[in-house]
Structure formats: structure tokens, C-alpha cells
Design a protein around this motif. Structure first.
Motif, PDB file in Angstrom:
ATOM      1  N   MET A 163      -3.131  -2.636  -6.371  1.00 37.67           N
ATOM      2  CA  MET A 163      -2.650  -1.380  -5.791  1.00 37.67           C
ATOM      3  C   MET A 163      -2.431  -0.330  -6.858  1.00 37.67           C
ATOM      4  O   MET A 163      -2.744   0.847  -6.656  1.00 37.67           O
ATOM      5  N   ALA A 167       0.816  -1.222   0.000  1.00 36.43           N
ATOM      6  CA  ALA A 167       0.000   0.000   0.000  1.00 36.43           C
ATOM      7  C   ALA A 167       0.848   1.271   0.000  1.00 36.43           C
ATOM      8  O   ALA A 167       0.354   2.338  -0.356  1.00 36.43           O
ATOM      9  N   ASP A 168       2.121   1.167   0.401  1.00 42.45           N
ATOM     10  CA  ASP A 168       2.985   2.343   0.488  1.00 42.45           C
ATOM     11  C   ASP A 168       3.936   2.492  -0.694  1.00 42.45           C
ATOM     12  O   ASP A 168       4.764   3.416  -0.711  1.00 42.45           O
ATOM     13  N   LYS A 210      -6.516   5.301  -2.796  1.00 45.19           N
ATOM     14  CA  LYS A 210      -5.660   4.918  -1.671  1.00 45.19           C
ATOM     15  C   LYS A 210      -6.273   5.247  -0.309  1.00 45.19           C
ATOM     16  O   LYS A 210      -6.101   4.475   0.633  1.00 45.19           O
ATOM     17  N   MET A 249      -5.807   1.068  -7.753  1.00 45.92           N
ATOM     18  CA  MET A 249      -6.301   1.951  -6.687  1.00 45.92           C
ATOM     19  C   MET A 249      -5.562   3.283  -6.703  1.00 45.92           C
ATOM     20  O   MET A 249      -6.177   4.346  -6.588  1.00 45.92           O
ATOM     21  N   ASP A 250      -4.239   3.237  -6.848  1.00 44.79           N
ATOM     22  CA  ASP A 250      -3.446   4.456  -6.879  1.00 44.79           C
ATOM     23  C   ASP A 250      -3.819   5.315  -8.084  1.00 44.79           C
ATOM     24  O   ASP A 250      -4.030   6.521  -7.957  1.00 44.79           O
TER      25      ASP A 250
END
Length: 73
Positions: free
Chosen positions: A52, A25-26, A61, A55-56
Motif C-alpha cells: 500500500m 487501502a484507506d 491508489k 501504491m500510495d
């Protein structure tokens, strides 16, 4: 998508590469976009990276914030 995948984004660390040890997630958007252009790895890690990146790319996020708080308990 497996319902557990969102939790995995905030608990599973990148297992290799430049950002090894960083939570999925980071990961920075440019790194996720590189995978989108070059190809995601096979298996679960590739599936999580693709999720991810999506989503980004779509500005989603912040939806992971409640899961992050739950993962810290």
C-alpha cells in the motif's frame, strides 16, 4: 506479490495502532511512510502495508477503486 493482495488491501482492516479498524487501502500516506522509515511488521500485514505504501507513493491508489466496488457487493 500474491494476486489476492490487491483485494486484501480493500477488505483487511489495520489490526493495531493509531488507525486500528481502518482498511489498509484507506490508511494515510504519512502513516504508511512512517512504516517505510521505521520498518514494516513481519508477516502478511507488513507485506500489505509495504504494498500500500508503494501504491500510495506512486499515485496508484485509484487502481483500487474497481476492487472497492466489488468488495461492497
Amino acid at each position: 506479490m500474491n494476486p489476492d493482495d490487491l483485494n486484501k488491501l480493500v477488505t483487511v482492516a489495520m489490526p493495531f495502532g493509531k488507525h486500528k479498524g481502518t482498511l489498509i487501502a484507506d490508511l494515510p500516506g504519512n502513516y504508511l511512510n512512517w512504516f517505510a522509515r521505521e520498518g514494516f511488521p513481519k508477516g502478511e500485514i507488513g507485506r500489505l502495508l509495504a504494498l500500500m505504501q508503494e501504491m500510495d507513493h506512486n499515485g496508484l491508489k485509484p487502481l483500487l477503486d474497481p476492487l472497492r466496488r466489488g468488495a461492497r457487493k
